[in-house]
Design a protein around this motif. Sequence first.
Motif, PDB file in Angstrom:
ATOM      1  N   LYS A   2      -6.278  16.584   2.707  1.00 51.05           N
ATOM      2  CA  LYS A   2      -6.717  17.965   2.867  1.00 51.05           C
ATOM      3  C   LYS A   2      -8.200  18.064   2.534  1.00 51.05           C
ATOM      4  N   LYS A   3      -8.865  19.001   3.170  1.00 53.23           N
ATOM      5  CA  LYS A   3     -10.316  19.118   3.059  1.00 53.23           C
ATOM      6  C   LYS A   3     -10.774  19.119   1.598  1.00 53.23           C
ATOM      7  N   GLY A   4     -11.689  18.215   1.308  1.00 52.42           N
ATOM      8  CA  GLY A   4     -12.256  18.151  -0.029  1.00 52.42           C
ATOM      9  C   GLY A   4     -11.522  17.259  -0.990  1.00 52.42           C
ATOM     10  N   LEU A   5     -10.323  16.808  -0.617  1.00 56.87           N
ATOM     11  CA  LEU A   5      -9.547  15.958  -1.516  1.00 56.87           C
ATOM     12  C   LEU A   5      -9.782  14.487  -1.176  1.00 56.87           C
ATOM     13  N   ILE A  64       0.857  -1.189   0.000  1.00 53.65           N
ATOM     14  CA  ILE A  64       0.000   0.000   0.000  1.00 53.65           C
ATOM     15  C   ILE A  64       0.893   1.239   0.000  1.00 53.65           C
ATOM     16  N   ILE A  65       0.746   2.075  -1.024  1.00 57.63           N
ATOM     17  CA  ILE A  65       1.646   3.229  -1.137  1.00 57.63           C
ATOM     18  C   ILE A  65       1.020   4.531  -0.633  1.00 57.63           C
ATOM     19  N   GLU A  66      -0.275   4.550  -0.366  1.00 56.23           N
ATOM     20  CA  GLU A  66      -1.006   5.717   0.148  1.00 56.23           C
ATOM     21  C   GLU A  66      -0.911   6.907  -0.809  1.00 56.23           C
ATOM     22  N   VAL A  67      -1.638   6.795  -1.930  1.00 55.28           N
ATOM     23  CA  VAL A  67      -1.521   7.789  -2.997  1.00 55.28           C
ATOM     24  C   VAL A  67      -1.892   9.204  -2.555  1.00 55.28           C
ATOM     25  N   ALA A  68      -2.795   9.324  -1.584  1.00 59.89           N
ATOM     26  CA  ALA A  68      -3.210  10.663  -1.152  1.00 59.89           C
ATOM     27  C   ALA A  68      -2.095  11.412  -0.432  1.00 59.89           C
ATOM     28  N   ALA A  69      -1.076  10.678   0.020  1.00 57.20           N
ATOM     29  CA  ALA A  69       0.054  11.298   0.709  1.00 57.20           C
ATOM     30  C   ALA A  69       1.193  11.649  -0.251  1.00 57.20           C
ATOM     31  N   LEU A  70       1.024  11.300  -1.526  1.00 58.89           N
ATOM     32  CA  LEU A  70       2.100  11.447  -2.498  1.00 58.89           C
ATOM     33  C   LEU A  70       1.695  12.353  -3.651  1.00 58.89           C
ATOM     34  N   ASN A  71       2.672  13.051  -4.214  1.00 61.53           N
ATOM     35  CA  ASN A  71       2.390  13.761  -5.465  1.00 61.53           C
ATOM     36  C   ASN A  71       2.560  12.788  -6.633  1.00 61.53           C
ATOM     37  N   ASP A  72       2.256  13.238  -7.828  1.00 59.58           N
ATOM     38  CA  ASP A  72       2.284  12.333  -8.978  1.00 59.58           C
ATOM     39  C   ASP A  72       3.674  11.739  -9.204  1.00 59.58           C
ATOM     40  N   HIS A  73       4.695  12.564  -9.074  1.00 60.02           N
ATOM     41  CA  HIS A  73       6.067  12.074  -9.269  1.00 60.02           C
ATOM     42  C   HIS A  73       6.403  10.996  -8.244  1.00 60.02           C
ATOM     43  N   GLU A  74       6.003  11.206  -7.007  1.00 59.70           N
ATOM     44  CA  GLU A  74       6.274  10.229  -5.953  1.00 59.70           C
ATOM     45  C   GLU A  74       5.515   8.922  -6.185  1.00 59.70           C
ATOM     46  N   ILE A  75       4.289   9.018  -6.693  1.00 60.46           N
ATOM     47  CA  ILE A  75       3.530   7.811  -7.020  1.00 60.46           C
ATOM     48  C   ILE A  75       4.269   7.004  -8.076  1.00 60.46           C
ATOM     49  N   VAL A  76       4.728   7.681  -9.105  1.00 64.67           N
ATOM     50  CA  VAL A  76       5.474   7.011 -10.178  1.00 64.67           C
ATOM     51  C   VAL A  76       6.732   6.349  -9.627  1.00 64.67           C
ATOM     52  N   GLN A  77       7.499   7.092  -8.845  1.00 65.15           N
ATOM     53  CA  GLN A  77       8.780   6.594  -8.350  1.00 65.15           C
ATOM     54  C   GLN A  77       8.619   5.454  -7.348  1.00 65.15           C
ATOM     55  N   LEU A  78       7.653   5.569  -6.442  1.00 62.70           N
ATOM     56  CA  LEU A  78       7.473   4.526  -5.435  1.00 62.70           C
ATOM     57  C   LEU A  78       6.906   3.257  -6.071  1.00 62.70           C
ATOM     58  N   THR A  79       5.979   3.403  -6.986  1.00 56.18           N
ATOM     59  CA  THR A  79       5.449   2.237  -7.704  1.00 56.18           C
ATOM     60  C   THR A  79       6.567   1.528  -8.459  1.00 56.18           C
ATOM     61  N   ALA A  80       7.397   2.300  -9.149  1.00 57.92           N
ATOM     62  CA  ALA A  80       8.504   1.717  -9.910  1.00 57.92           C
ATOM     63  C   ALA A  80       9.523   1.056  -8.985  1.00 57.92           C
ATOM     64  N   LEU A  81       9.769   1.651  -7.825  1.00 57.64           N
ATOM     65  CA  LEU A  81      10.702   1.049  -6.863  1.00 57.64           C
ATOM     66  C   LEU A  81      10.236  -0.350  -6.459  1.00 57.64           C
TER      67      LEU A  81
END
Length: 236
Positions: free
Chosen positions: A171-174, A125-142
């Motif tokens: 954050k509120k609304g996200l 579980i990478i917790e996408v709401a805690a990551l920006n798009d670049h971090e999602i890409v990098q952590l998934t690839a890792l």
Amino acid sequence: MKTASQAGLTKAQNLEVVKGFIQEAIDEKFKLIMVRPEMVALANEMVSAANSKVAVGTVIDFPKGNGLLDEKLKEAVIAIKNGADDLDYVVDYEAFKRGETDVVKKQVLEGTRLGLSHNKVVKWIIEVAALNDHEIVQLTALIKNVVIANFKEEQYAQVFVKSSTGFFEAKKGLPNGATVPKVKLMIENAFPLSVKAAGGVRTYEEALEMISLGVKRIGTSSAKAIVSGQKSESDY
């Protein structure tokens, strides 16, 4: 996946709620029921008594993923002994954000090795709401690269990258769960591993959309509503 205190229930009341979800999974012939580690033995007892094929999964180092590797592995060993079929580890995404990639790689390697050595399905579980798009890409690839470098091709199907815990305070609304843009990034960077979209899928149409993207599993507390064509008011 809430504790009794989080749900505002007594332990006895919460136990009945959990039993109800397990029974629903059995009755509806769902693929998997996800429960907290302390409920794995109960779920297995109910599934076995019903002669059901429903798999039992649990979460490891939930929901923040910031425990030490030894703690993660000890928790996973107990879950395996209690009969868990799927181990959903929360990766230490905050360590990743701090640039501690070696820590995260070690977690993924050892956690996956433990699960696969016992023929379990392993999800990270990478917790996408805690990551920006670049971090999602990098952590998934890792995660993908650790698995490819250390395990056999025939084992890849047993390892998933999963979007969310459902417990992150966005954050509120996200949204705090799976969204189409974030899941697309995961799918593009996880292959040949599969992706599980968890959190935020509450209608039949949303489930179809995730499937059309290529996800292999959907994590939701709204499964019965989805298959019935209804909209759930659940927060996960």
